[in-house]
Design a protein around this motif. Structure first.
Motif, PDB file in Angstrom:
ATOM      1  N   SER A 152       0.826  -1.215   0.000  1.00 55.40           N
ATOM      2  CA  SER A 152       0.000   0.000   0.000  1.00 55.40           C
ATOM      3  C   SER A 152       0.858   1.263   0.000  1.00 55.40           C
ATOM      4  N   ALA A 153       2.124   1.134   0.378  1.00 56.17           N
ATOM      5  CA  ALA A 153       3.035   2.282   0.343  1.00 56.17           C
ATOM      6  C   ALA A 153       3.597   2.519  -1.056  1.00 56.17           C
ATOM      7  N   LEU A 154       3.482   1.530  -1.932  1.00 56.52           N
ATOM      8  CA  LEU A 154       3.974   1.680  -3.303  1.00 56.52           C
ATOM      9  C   LEU A 154       2.905   2.350  -4.157  1.00 56.52           C
ATOM     10  N   PRO A 155       3.292   3.307  -4.986  1.00 58.50           N
ATOM     11  CA  PRO A 155       2.285   3.996  -5.806  1.00 58.50           C
ATOM     12  C   PRO A 155       1.500   3.050  -6.719  1.00 58.50           C
ATOM     13  N   GLU A 156       2.142   1.986  -7.166  1.00 54.61           N
ATOM     14  CA  GLU A 156       1.479   1.049  -8.078  1.00 54.61           C
ATOM     15  C   GLU A 156       0.363   0.260  -7.394  1.00 54.61           C
ATOM     16  N   SER A 205      -3.909   1.475  -4.009  1.00 57.95           N
ATOM     17  CA  SER A 205      -5.371   1.381  -3.963  1.00 57.95           C
ATOM     18  C   SER A 205      -5.864  -0.053  -3.778  1.00 57.95           C
ATOM     19  N   ILE A 206      -4.951  -0.990  -3.531  1.00 58.10           N
ATOM     20  CA  ILE A 206      -5.374  -2.380  -3.355  1.00 58.10           C
ATOM     21  C   ILE A 206      -4.949  -2.904  -1.993  1.00 58.10           C
ATOM     22  N   SER A 207      -5.606  -3.969  -1.589  1.00 53.36           N
ATOM     23  CA  SER A 207      -5.270  -4.643  -0.337  1.00 53.36           C
ATOM     24  C   SER A 207      -5.248  -6.143  -0.595  1.00 53.36           C
ATOM     25  N   VAL A 208      -4.122  -6.778  -0.296  1.00 51.33           N
ATOM     26  CA  VAL A 208      -4.040  -8.228  -0.497  1.00 51.33           C
ATOM     27  C   VAL A 208      -4.868  -8.974   0.545  1.00 51.33           C
ATOM     28  N   ILE A 209      -5.311  -8.280   1.562  1.00 52.45           N
ATOM     29  CA  ILE A 209      -6.136  -8.905   2.599  1.00 52.45           C
ATOM     30  C   ILE A 209      -7.621  -8.806   2.251  1.00 52.45           C
ATOM     31  N   ARG A 210      -8.061  -7.637   1.794  1.00 50.49           N
ATOM     32  CA  ARG A 210      -9.493  -7.389   1.623  1.00 50.49           C
ATOM     33  C   ARG A 210     -10.011  -7.456   0.190  1.00 50.49           C
TER      34      ARG A 210
END
Length: 125
Positions: free
Chosen positions: A60-64, A67-72
């Motif tokens: 989430s700290a990377l600009p790429e 906007s995503i979450s590997v958890i949710r």
């Protein structure tokens, strides 16, 4: 094994930042299944979840990936199912037991208060 190690060893042409979320999901499945403390010992279930949370924070700290979450996110449902299946397997093998430290004895607590290790006043004063 780190996710970047997995990428450099098995997918040398890929970098974390260059992955689409679909490919990242596939790589996470492989990473979660291969993640071990030693070749014969798995991490604890709580360690697996902590590693996933740390990975989520890192991405989430990377600009790429901000906007995503590997958890949710639904995009990573297969990866999370894979992780949950591994956690069930670890628990079924009896390796997922939590090992608690022994409680502090009443005598040791009393000694801590007597020697002012535990204080009543605020640490900010």
């Amino acid at each position: 094994m780190h996710l970047t190690d997995l990428l450099s060893n098995k997918f040398p042409e890929e970098t974390l930042e260059s992955l689409s979320s679909d490919i990242l999901g596939e790589r996470l499945i492989k990473f979660y299944q291969e993640m071990k403390k030693t070749p014969t010992q798995h991490y604890s279930p709580s360690a697996h979840l902590s590693i996933r949370a740390a990975l989520d924070r890192h991405l989430s700290a990377l600009p790429e990936f901000n906007s995503i979450s590997v958890i949710r996110d639904h995009k990573f449902k297969a990866a999370n199912k894979s992780l949950n299946a591994k956690l069930k397997l670890i628990k079924a093998q009896g390796q997922g037991k939590v090992r608690h430290h022994p409680s502090i004895s009443a005598e040791d607590i009393k000694k801590c208060y007597e020697t002012k290790v535990f204080r009543d006043e605020s640490p900010l004063l």
